[in-house]
Design a protein around this motif. Structure first.
Motif, PDB file in Angstrom:
ATOM      1  N   MET A   5      72.931  52.901  34.815  1.00 24.75           N
ATOM      2  CA  MET A   5      73.000  51.510  35.227  1.00 24.75           C
ATOM      3  C   MET A   5      71.598  50.922  35.216  1.00 24.75           C
ATOM      4  O   MET A   5      70.626  51.588  35.574  1.00 24.75           O
ATOM      5  CB  MET A   5      73.580  51.388  36.630  1.00 24.75           C
ATOM      6  CG  MET A   5      73.695  49.955  37.101  1.00 24.75           C
ATOM      7  SD  MET A   5      74.293  49.789  38.799  1.00 24.75           S
ATOM      8  CE  MET A   5      72.873  50.309  39.721  1.00 24.75           C
ATOM      9  N   GLY A   6      71.504  49.685  34.782  1.00 26.54           N
ATOM     10  CA  GLY A   6      70.241  48.966  34.830  1.00 26.54           C
ATOM     11  C   GLY A   6      70.499  47.542  35.277  1.00 26.54           C
ATOM     12  O   GLY A   6      71.614  47.041  35.187  1.00 26.54           O
ATOM     13  N   TRP A   7      69.457  46.880  35.768  1.00 21.48           N
ATOM     14  CA  TRP A   7      69.573  45.486  36.159  1.00 21.48           C
ATOM     15  C   TRP A   7      68.192  44.853  36.071  1.00 21.48           C
ATOM     16  O   TRP A   7      67.183  45.545  36.036  1.00 21.48           O
ATOM     17  CB  TRP A   7      70.168  45.329  37.550  1.00 21.48           C
ATOM     18  CG  TRP A   7      69.315  45.827  38.672  1.00 21.48           C
ATOM     19  CD1 TRP A   7      68.489  45.085  39.466  1.00 21.48           C
ATOM     20  CD2 TRP A   7      69.195  47.177  39.126  1.00 21.48           C
ATOM     21  NE1 TRP A   7      67.862  45.892  40.380  1.00 21.48           N
ATOM     22  CE2 TRP A   7      68.274  47.186  40.199  1.00 21.48           C
ATOM     23  CE3 TRP A   7      69.767  48.379  38.737  1.00 21.48           C
ATOM     24  CZ2 TRP A   7      67.915  48.344  40.868  1.00 21.48           C
ATOM     25  CZ3 TRP A   7      69.407  49.533  39.402  1.00 21.48           C
ATOM     26  CH2 TRP A   7      68.505  49.514  40.463  1.00 21.48           C
ATOM     27  N   LYS A   8      68.159  43.551  36.012  1.00 20.87           N
ATOM     28  CA  LYS A   8      66.897  42.825  35.965  1.00 20.87           C
ATOM     29  C   LYS A   8      66.828  41.915  37.172  1.00 20.87           C
ATOM     30  O   LYS A   8      67.744  41.147  37.441  1.00 20.87           O
ATOM     31  CB  LYS A   8      66.783  42.006  34.683  1.00 20.87           C
ATOM     32  CG  LYS A   8      65.419  41.359  34.512  1.00 20.87           C
ATOM     33  CD  LYS A   8      65.243  40.778  33.128  1.00 20.87           C
ATOM     34  CE  LYS A   8      63.823  40.249  32.963  1.00 20.87           C
ATOM     35  NZ  LYS A   8      63.584  39.767  31.604  1.00 20.87           N
ATOM     36  N   ALA A   9      65.741  42.025  37.902  1.00 24.57           N
ATOM     37  CA  ALA A   9      65.524  41.190  39.088  1.00 24.57           C
ATOM     38  C   ALA A   9      64.037  40.885  39.194  1.00 24.57           C
ATOM     39  O   ALA A   9      63.199  41.755  38.915  1.00 24.57           O
ATOM     40  CB  ALA A   9      66.009  41.910  40.346  1.00 24.57           C
ATOM     41  N   ASN A  10      63.723  39.667  39.553  1.00 21.65           N
ATOM     42  CA  ASN A  10      62.337  39.236  39.734  1.00 21.65           C
ATOM     43  C   ASN A  10      61.481  39.511  38.501  1.00 21.65           C
ATOM     44  O   ASN A  10      60.326  39.910  38.604  1.00 21.65           O
ATOM     45  CB  ASN A  10      61.722  39.915  40.963  1.00 21.65           C
ATOM     46  CG  ASN A  10      62.498  39.631  42.227  1.00 21.65           C
ATOM     47  OD1 ASN A  10      62.944  38.509  42.445  1.00 21.65           O
ATOM     48  ND2 ASN A  10      62.699  40.640  43.049  1.00 21.65           N
ATOM     49  N   GLY A  11      62.063  39.360  37.317  1.00 21.80           N
ATOM     50  CA  GLY A  11      61.331  39.544  36.079  1.00 21.80           C
ATOM     51  C   GLY A  11      61.087  40.986  35.677  1.00 21.80           C
ATOM     52  O   GLY A  11      60.386  41.249  34.713  1.00 21.80           O
TER      53      GLY A  11
END
Length: 108
Positions: free
Chosen positions: A30-36
């Motif tokens: 799993m991956g995600w993008k947050a705050n750049g």
């Protein structure tokens, strides 16, 4: 690349799942993008050996939840596509071909 694609469309803080396999063994990632920043879950990943009937059943029981998440993510994508002119997006080419053409990677 899916996380970068989604973030270019304004969709962040949403997990993207993947499956890494080696023969009959696999691991959900799993991956995600947050705050750049892009985050990838690389510890305590659940592994499955589908030659084992119990683990195959456990893996199969996860798939409907992933499908529901995929439908929610698609709904978010459709909402964003309805309000965004994708021709106005100013993203940099990210494919291996474009990197080769720009001289960022060497030829072999």
């Amino acid at each position: 690349s899916a996380l970068t694609f989604l973030s270019e469309l304004g969709i962040t803080d949403q997990p993207v799942f993947g499956l890494v396999v080696n023969g009959a063994r696999g691991a959900l990632t799993m991956g995600w993008k947050a705050n750049g920043r892009i985050y990838v879950m690389d510890r305590n990943v659940r592994h499955y050996d589908i030659t084992n009937p119990l683990q195959a059943l456990q893996f199969a029981s996860v798939l409907p939840r992933l499908a529901c998440h995929g439908l929610r993510l698609r709904s978010l994508l459709n909402k964003q596509l309805a309000i965004i002119d994708v021709n106005q997006l100013q993203s940099e080419p990210w494919s291996k071909f474009s990197q080769h053409e720009d001289g960022k990677i060497g030829s072999s």
